[in-house]
Scaffold this active site. Structure first.
Site, PDB file in Angstrom:
ATOM      1  N   LYS A   1      36.080  47.660  38.382  1.00  7.66           N
ATOM      2  CA  LYS A   1      36.171  46.942  37.111  1.00  7.66           C
ATOM      3  C   LYS A   1      35.789  45.482  37.337  1.00  7.66           C
ATOM      4  CE  LYS A   1      39.573  46.866  33.380  1.00  7.66           C
ATOM      5  NZ  LYS A   1      41.022  46.918  33.184  1.00  7.66           N
ATOM      6  N   LEU A   2      34.799  45.035  36.578  1.00 10.08           N
ATOM      7  CA  LEU A   2      34.248  43.683  36.736  1.00 10.08           C
ATOM      8  C   LEU A   2      34.273  42.976  35.388  1.00 10.08           C
ATOM      9  CD1 LEU A   2      30.957  44.694  38.640  1.00 10.08           C
ATOM     10  CD2 LEU A   2      33.081  43.867  39.687  1.00 10.08           C
TER      11      LEU A   2
END
Ligand code: E4P
Length: 218
Positions: free
Chosen positions: A83-84
């Protein structure tokens, strides 16, 4: 619509998994901090319970750091999704990871162009935040609808994951506008099967049944 649970609580994840309708899990640094546990150990526990995608968020703000953080996370289990944040650095890291077969969830999405670029960078999931937009007096469902239309217009395969869900009506509206996934706090998952008329109707059936089967005293 797929349903993910939005928590790092292993008890809540087990309980939701037992309901038989859980497709995945999202975590974020705030949710993990609330649990006060080792991040990697907890992710391993979660991945042992849920075979679907489990999002693990990085805390670096520069793309090189994000890529370094992703390496040990990806070793935890095959179903880890990195997750960015929806930033330029996040986009760069997304492009690199997705080009190497890693599934990425681009988070903190608040406008449709972030979603368009995330799709172009090969993101597996885009996470528009509903509740936080509603808090500002904006109609978060417009954002879901805009992303849905853009993705459909150009055939982007990135899945629309509605995040920051606060109540069951968010889910009804997401399903109507065609979100692919919603990530939901456990409390809202429980609310999804609730209706007072179901409870009162069931009580009446059981009371009538019991009365018919109780021998009369006269
Ligand atoms: C999930 O991926 C998000 O981090 C989460 O839904 C954010 O929810 P909040 O706005 O309630 O913190």
């Amino acid at each position: 619509m797929q349903i993910y649970i939005d928590t790092a609580s292993i008890e809540d994840i087990r309980a939701a998994s037992d309901m038989g309708v859980l497709d995945g899990v999202t975590t974020n640094p705030s949710l993990v901090a609330k649990e006060g546990v080792d991040f990697h150990d907890r992710l391993k526990e979660i991945c042992d319970v849920v075979p679907g995608p489990v999002s693990a968020e990085v805390v670096s703000t520069e793309s090189d750091g994000m890529l370094e953080e992703a390496k040990p996370l990806l070793e935890i289990a095959d179903n880890i999704v990195i997750k960015l944040p929806c930033t330029v650095d996040g986009l760069r890291a997304c492009k690199h990871l997705s080009s190497n077969g890693v599934r990425v969830n681009m988070t903190l999405c608040f406008q449709p162009l972030q979603a368009m670029l995330a799709a172009k960078a090969g993101a597996f999931l885009i996470s528009p935040f509903l509740g936080r937009l509603d808090d500002l007096g904006q109609d978060s469902m417009d954002l879901i609808q805009q992303i849905r239309t853009i993705y459909d217009n150009y055939g982007y395969e990135t899945k629309v994951l509605a995040a920051s869900v606060r109540h069951p009506m968010h889910l009804v509206e997401c399903a109507l506008v065609g979100a692919d996934v919603a990530t939901v706090p456990f409390k809202v998952i429980q609310q999804m099967m609730n209706h007072p008329l179901t409870d009162s109707g069931l009580k009446k059936f059981l009371d009538d049944w019991a009365a018919m089967n109780t021998p009369s005293s006269g």
